[in-house]
Scaffold this motif. Sequence first.
Motif, short mmCIF file in Angstrom:
data_model
loop_
_atom_site.label_atom_id
_atom_site.label_comp_id
_atom_site.label_asym_id
_atom_site.label_seq_id
_atom_site.Cartn_x
_atom_site.Cartn_y
_atom_site.Cartn_z
N LEU A 42 28.43 37.35 -14.56
CA LEU A 42 29.43 37.79 -15.27
C LEU A 42 30.10 36.75 -15.91
O LEU A 42 30.73 36.82 -17.27
CB LEU A 42 30.42 38.56 -14.38
N GLY A 43 30.46 35.55 -15.56
CA GLY A 43 31.25 34.35 -16.02
C GLY A 43 30.54 34.00 -17.49
O GLY A 43 31.22 33.50 -18.19
N MET A 44 29.13 33.84 -17.44
CA MET A 44 28.62 33.53 -18.74
C MET A 44 29.02 34.47 -20.00
O MET A 44 28.99 33.95 -20.96
CB MET A 44 27.06 33.34 -18.57
N LEU A 45 29.32 35.63 -19.49
CA LEU A 45 29.83 36.77 -20.53
C LEU A 45 31.15 36.32 -21.25
O LEU A 45 31.56 36.70 -22.20
CB LEU A 45 29.36 37.98 -20.20
N THR A 46 31.89 36.51 -19.86
CA THR A 46 33.29 36.75 -20.08
C THR A 46 34.26 35.90 -19.11
O THR A 46 35.28 36.20 -18.81
CB THR A 46 33.91 38.24 -19.99
N GLY A 47 33.51 34.78 -18.79
CA GLY A 47 34.23 33.79 -17.93
C GLY A 47 35.25 32.70 -18.85
O GLY A 47 35.31 32.71 -19.98
N ARG A 48 35.98 31.91 -18.13
CA ARG A 48 36.99 31.28 -18.88
C ARG A 48 36.09 29.95 -19.80
O ARG A 48 36.65 29.67 -20.82
CB ARG A 48 37.86 30.36 -17.83
N SER A 49 34.94 29.72 -19.18
CA SER A 49 34.10 28.74 -20.20
C SER A 49 33.47 29.37 -21.33
O SER A 49 33.01 28.76 -22.28
CB SER A 49 33.09 28.19 -19.11
N ALA A 50 33.36 30.74 -21.11
CA ALA A 50 32.43 31.54 -22.24
C ALA A 50 33.13 31.50 -23.54
O ALA A 50 32.49 31.63 -24.64
CB ALA A 50 32.39 33.11 -21.79
N ARG A 51 34.50 31.30 -23.49
CA ARG A 51 35.24 31.18 -24.67
C ARG A 51 34.98 30.20 -25.59
O ARG A 51 35.06 30.05 -26.83
CB ARG A 51 36.94 30.89 -24.51
N THR A 52 34.35 28.84 -25.12
CA THR A 52 33.87 27.63 -25.85
C THR A 52 32.56 27.60 -25.73
O THR A 52 31.92 26.36 -26.22
CB THR A 52 34.69 26.46 -25.08
N SER A 53 31.78 28.38 -25.18
CA SER A 53 30.27 28.26 -25.14
C SER A 53 29.35 29.43 -25.66
O SER A 53 29.27 29.34 -26.74
CB SER A 53 29.84 27.81 -23.76
N THR A 54 29.39 30.63 -24.81
CA THR A 54 28.86 31.92 -25.45
C THR A 54 29.25 32.36 -26.50
O THR A 54 28.52 32.60 -27.16
CB THR A 54 28.69 32.90 -24.12
N TRP A 55 30.59 32.62 -26.58
CA TRP A 55 31.08 33.34 -27.65
C TRP A 55 30.93 32.38 -28.95
O TRP A 55 30.75 32.99 -29.87
CB TRP A 55 32.67 33.37 -27.56
N ARG A 56 31.17 31.12 -28.89
CA ARG A 56 30.94 30.17 -30.10
C ARG A 56 29.46 30.30 -30.73
O ARG A 56 29.31 30.19 -31.78
CB ARG A 56 31.34 28.78 -29.84
N ALA A 57 28.66 30.13 -29.79
CA ALA A 57 26.99 30.28 -30.18
C ALA A 57 26.80 31.62 -30.72
O ALA A 57 25.93 31.82 -31.66
CB ALA A 57 26.26 30.10 -28.87
N MET A 58 27.40 32.88 -30.19
CA MET A 58 27.42 34.33 -30.74
C MET A 58 27.99 34.18 -32.09
O MET A 58 26.97 34.85 -32.93
CB MET A 58 28.03 35.08 -29.66
N ASP A 59 29.03 33.60 -32.26
CA ASP A 59 29.64 33.65 -33.77
C ASP A 59 28.93 33.08 -34.60
O ASP A 59 28.62 33.57 -35.69
CB ASP A 59 30.93 32.78 -33.72
N GLU A 60 28.31 31.71 -34.38
CA GLU A 60 27.39 30.85 -34.96
C GLU A 60 26.01 32.01 -35.23
O GLU A 60 25.54 31.63 -36.50
CB GLU A 60 27.07 29.67 -34.49
#
Length: 440
Positions: free
Chosen positions: A332-350
């Motif tokens: 769950l953390g990789m999707l919506t954890g605190r670190s996801a804001r600067t990792s998963t979400w950033r890659a998804m935006d790009e």
Amino acid sequence: MDLIPKPDQIVSAASNVAHKMLYGGLADLRPMPRTLIDEGTLRELYHYRPVAKVVQQGDPVLMVTPLAAPAICFDLRRGCSLVEHFVTQGRPTYLVEYGEVSFRDRNLGMEHWIDEVLPEAIRETSRHAGGRPVHVVGWSLGGIFSLLAAADSPDLPIASLSIVGSPFDVSLVPLVAPLRPLLKINFTESRGAITRAYQAMGGAPKPLVKWAFQLSSFQKLVTKPLAVATHLDDHDFLAQIEAVDRFTANMIAYPGRTFGQLYHRFVKGNGLVTGSIDFGDRTIDVAAIKAPVLVFGGANDGIAPIPAVKAVVPLLKGAREVRFEVVPGGHLGMLTGRSARTSTWRAMDEWIDRWASDAEKSDTDDSTATAPAKKAPAKKAPAKKAPAKKTAAARTPTKKTATKKAPAKKPATKAAASAEAIGANPSRRYGSQGSRALSR
């Protein structure tokens, strides 16, 4: 907190404890406002309303929830909500969820989601967004269903696929691997005990699903009291724990036939390892997918470890581009954890920006062309005062030359900083297992 807490840590901890006792919690669990725009059997399609002073534009994004998990996985809490992230950017944001699964739904199999739920949700999302192609984001089993639906219906208006924590080789899942040999043993000539149990219950009930999810993070469950005690001064940490607890408490049951297919085909038979699966008289193969695919593996994911997820990469032979990214966090953390804001979400935006439709690029070009026109009057005023400054500049030509050279270096610096922030190499077909976020 430190072993010997500092005065400010003691004050923060006391404030957090008092807030929790007086108001019941620290997390902002308000859901993002949304509107139901389409529904069917175990299918509810929602459109998230735009926030004030933000104009929605661009291609839509559709988030696909997995079976048994509540849709709040994408809207966990304010500040750690992928929905909030997309909406505040002004992107048209949609989500498909399935509602409550009951005993009457026991005869529904995976075909229901692959043939009806997801194709209808994707088409309706595109229609509602003005005919734009859809960027599909699927988590866990939602990612697997998204890939199978895209492979089975090549005419779907899909711009790109982002698959988060979806295991394709179950033999590489530590929780399942030791059990698979035992599951294949026929202790009796009749149906196995597990088969008889889920058929009698009409599927997997909520308590069982909740227990299985907690078991995957057993170590965290055991150490949770100590973690809370040592982070009493960390408001964001405590709020995240509250949000995850609410998520776990709202697990949903699996329909009987679907659970049977997952159990026999995925767990016992490891049926997805080849990338194809049979449904009646047809075979669905993910090699038929043409859309670009971004695959995420979680560095600490116990349910879908990195090797189990990465197994899908070589199977996507027909995709325009395939990229694999390792990001911090558990399932769950990789999707919506605190670190996801600067990792998963950033890659998804790009990734979404990279595969934007021509219509979205046109919107961006139009807005860029319009912006300077509004600022033009402000630039004219200094132009009238220029003669007074030119005289001084003429006296010192060397300084004028230095002034011209300085801006020439800035674009290169900004480009390098942007590339490092994204951490993605467009020329790379498959990402390495070294995540940009993990290298920090």
